[in-house]
Design a protein around this motif. Structure first.
Motif, PDB file in Angstrom:
ATOM      1  N   ILE A 193       0.841  -1.205   0.000  1.00 58.53           N
ATOM      2  CA  ILE A 193       0.000   0.000   0.000  1.00 58.53           C
ATOM      3  C   ILE A 193       0.874   1.253   0.000  1.00 58.53           C
ATOM      4  O   ILE A 193       0.628   2.204  -0.746  1.00 58.53           O
ATOM      5  CB  ILE A 193      -0.941  -0.013   1.219  1.00 58.53           C
ATOM      6  N   ALA A 194       1.910   1.234   0.816  1.00 56.98           N
ATOM      7  CA  ALA A 194       2.833   2.375   0.856  1.00 56.98           C
ATOM      8  C   ALA A 194       3.542   2.556  -0.475  1.00 56.98           C
ATOM      9  O   ALA A 194       3.714   3.680  -0.955  1.00 56.98           O
ATOM     10  CB  ALA A 194       3.842   2.180   1.983  1.00 56.98           C
ATOM     11  N   GLY A 195       3.955   1.451  -1.077  1.00 58.09           N
ATOM     12  CA  GLY A 195       4.664   1.529  -2.352  1.00 58.09           C
ATOM     13  C   GLY A 195       3.804   2.047  -3.480  1.00 58.09           C
ATOM     14  O   GLY A 195       4.300   2.737  -4.385  1.00 58.09           O
ATOM     15  N   LEU A 196       2.515   1.747  -3.449  1.00 53.53           N
ATOM     16  CA  LEU A 196       1.610   2.209  -4.504  1.00 53.53           C
ATOM     17  C   LEU A 196       1.205   3.668  -4.320  1.00 53.53           C
ATOM     18  O   LEU A 196       0.810   4.332  -5.278  1.00 53.53           O
ATOM     19  CB  LEU A 196       0.357   1.331  -4.539  1.00 53.53           C
ATOM     20  N   LEU A 214      -7.017  -6.472  11.403  1.00 55.49           N
ATOM     21  CA  LEU A 214      -5.782  -6.067  10.747  1.00 55.49           C
ATOM     22  C   LEU A 214      -5.883  -4.680  10.121  1.00 55.49           C
ATOM     23  O   LEU A 214      -4.859  -4.025   9.896  1.00 55.49           O
ATOM     24  CB  LEU A 214      -5.399  -7.073   9.656  1.00 55.49           C
ATOM     25  N   LYS A 215      -7.098  -4.244   9.820  1.00 53.37           N
ATOM     26  CA  LYS A 215      -7.238  -2.947   9.159  1.00 53.37           C
ATOM     27  C   LYS A 215      -6.603  -1.843   9.984  1.00 53.37           C
ATOM     28  O   LYS A 215      -5.850  -1.007   9.459  1.00 53.37           O
ATOM     29  CB  LYS A 215      -8.722  -2.638   8.900  1.00 53.37           C
ATOM     30  N   GLU A 216      -6.879  -1.839  11.280  1.00 51.48           N
ATOM     31  CA  GLU A 216      -6.299  -0.818  12.148  1.00 51.48           C
ATOM     32  C   GLU A 216      -4.783  -0.927  12.193  1.00 51.48           C
ATOM     33  O   GLU A 216      -4.071   0.092  12.162  1.00 51.48           O
ATOM     34  CB  GLU A 216      -6.884  -0.948  13.553  1.00 51.48           C
ATOM     35  N   ASP A 217      -4.272  -2.165  12.272  1.00 54.93           N
ATOM     36  CA  ASP A 217      -2.822  -2.361  12.298  1.00 54.93           C
ATOM     37  C   ASP A 217      -2.173  -1.858  11.011  1.00 54.93           C
ATOM     38  O   ASP A 217      -1.118  -1.215  11.045  1.00 54.93           O
ATOM     39  CB  ASP A 217      -2.495  -3.846  12.480  1.00 54.93           C
ATOM     40  N   LEU A 221       0.568   1.133  10.445  1.00 54.12           N
ATOM     41  CA  LEU A 221       1.866   0.908   9.818  1.00 54.12           C
ATOM     42  C   LEU A 221       2.090   1.859   8.639  1.00 54.12           C
ATOM     43  O   LEU A 221       3.149   2.486   8.516  1.00 54.12           O
ATOM     44  CB  LEU A 221       1.972  -0.546   9.343  1.00 54.12           C
ATOM     45  N   VAL A 222       1.088   1.956   7.774  1.00 56.22           N
ATOM     46  CA  VAL A 222       1.228   2.802   6.582  1.00 56.22           C
ATOM     47  C   VAL A 222       1.390   4.268   6.977  1.00 56.22           C
ATOM     48  O   VAL A 222       2.251   4.979   6.443  1.00 56.22           O
ATOM     49  CB  VAL A 222       0.015   2.621   5.647  1.00 56.22           C
ATOM     50  N   THR A 223       0.584   4.709   7.925  1.00 51.52           N
ATOM     51  CA  THR A 223       0.651   6.106   8.358  1.00 51.52           C
ATOM     52  C   THR A 223       1.994   6.415   9.005  1.00 51.52           C
ATOM     53  O   THR A 223       2.604   7.469   8.764  1.00 51.52           O
ATOM     54  CB  THR A 223      -0.491   6.423   9.340  1.00 51.52           C
ATOM     55  N   HIS A 224       2.466   5.480   9.837  1.00 51.04           N
ATOM     56  CA  HIS A 224       3.738   5.690  10.516  1.00 51.04           C
ATOM     57  C   HIS A 224       4.892   5.714   9.521  1.00 51.04           C
ATOM     58  O   HIS A 224       5.860   6.473   9.689  1.00 51.04           O
ATOM     59  CB  HIS A 224       3.948   4.574  11.540  1.00 51.04           C
TER      60      HIS A 224
END
Length: 316
Positions: A193-196, A214-217, A221-224
């Motif tokens: 997701i981060a890479g895209l 997992l959605k919250e996790d 992760l992506v936001t951080h």
């Protein structure tokens, strides 16, 4: 010359690994008018394949740069992560320590046999103690006992793992509309997701029952990692087959069919469930005609022998 440059000098291929993309031919895909590709991350590295190589790559560099000579981590008795860390230790000259969930057995299964053959020192934690592995008290105890150790979380998911997994995206050499991936801890999916960065559509397939947590996790992760949030992804949570490491006859039959149809081995914990879900979504017209889909084969094949032994079924 600094330490990072020395690390890359001695291990020049650590940044260059690439995995092929394979077009899958199947009557279902032709009937529904979709194109399906398999990103063969299972071929990325001979002993540290798939998402485990992506997750470990920058962590290995960080461990060497910080002067650590030991990799310490956690996992179950059949853990792909345990096997990968053990293999990485052998290849890149780290001592390795694995804390294993559950009781010790006199006869080691194939995963733990491989880990010990790579030189990994095993310790066992009962399930109650294992649940405390991420508490500050336990982690401080480990740091005091093993000051030379670089600690890797269970499954290998941290921000450096996301950095490695994000590199799956530019390694895809075909045009596509959807990118699909199985999810355990969510690290590989978060890296994709981060890479895209908001492009394309992403579907994750949690291997655990009740995988919506997992959605919250993943958002965290992506936001951080990026400082951004994205809405171009979703989770399909109905393909867990009863929970992590749970296997039903229809999943076994699918894995056997897939191997026969495409000559590609897959396992039933992650990639098998994801591909089963993909076939089901295609069958039920989830994707419009002329859609191009790339599914990520995240590896995990080292565990097949142990699973066949434990479950009494043939998966290869």
């Amino acid at each position: 010359m600094g330490v990072p440059s020395l690390f890359l000098f001695y291990y020049p291929n650590i940044m260059k690994a690439s995995a092929p993309v394979q077009l899958l031919q199947d009557p279902l895909f032709a009937t529904k008018g979709v194109q399906v590709y398999l990103k063969r991350e299972d071929l990325l590295h001979p002993t540290i394949p798939g998402n485990k190589w992506r997750k470990l790559k920058y962590n290995l560099q960080a461990a060497r740069e910080s002067g650590k000579n030991t990799l310490l981590t956690f996992g179950g008795a059949y853990s792909n992560h345990i096997a990968a860390v053990a293999a990485a230790g052998r290849e890149f000259n780290f001592r390795t320590i694995g804390y294993i969930r559950g009781e010790a057995h006199l006869t080691l299964n194939p995963t733990l046999t491989f880990a010990t053959n790579c030189g990994m020192q095993l310790h066992y934690l009962d399930r109650e103690a294992y649940r405390l592995k991420n508490t500050p008290f336990f982690l401080e105890k480990l740091r005091h006992e093993y000051p030379e150790a670089y600690l890797l979380p269970e499954g290998g998911t941290n921000l450096l793992a996301l950095k490695g997994c994000a590199e799956i995206v530019p390694d895809i050499t075909v045009a596509y509309d959807y990118l699909l991936c199985a999810a355990g801890t969510g690290g590989t999916l978060a890296g994709i997701i981060a890479g895209l960065a908001g492009e394309k559509q992403v579907i994750g397939f949690p291997a655990l029952k009740g995988g919506a947590f997992l959605k919250e996790d993943i958002v965290h992760l992506v936001t951080h990692y990026t400082g951004q949030t994205y809405d171009n992804w979703e989770l399909q949570t109905q393909y867990h087959f009863g929970g992590y490491a749970k296997i039903k006859p229809e999943l076994v039959a699918f894995i056997q069919y897939f191997r026969q149809q495409h000559q590609v081995p897959i396992e039933p914990i992650y990639t098998g469930k994801m591909l089963y879900g993909l076939y089901d979504l295609i069958r039920n017209d989830y994707f419009k005609p002329n859609t191009a889909i790339v599914a990520i084969h995240t590896g995990g094949l080292q565990g097949l022998a142990g699973l066949e032994e434990r479950l009494g079924v043939r998966l290869t």
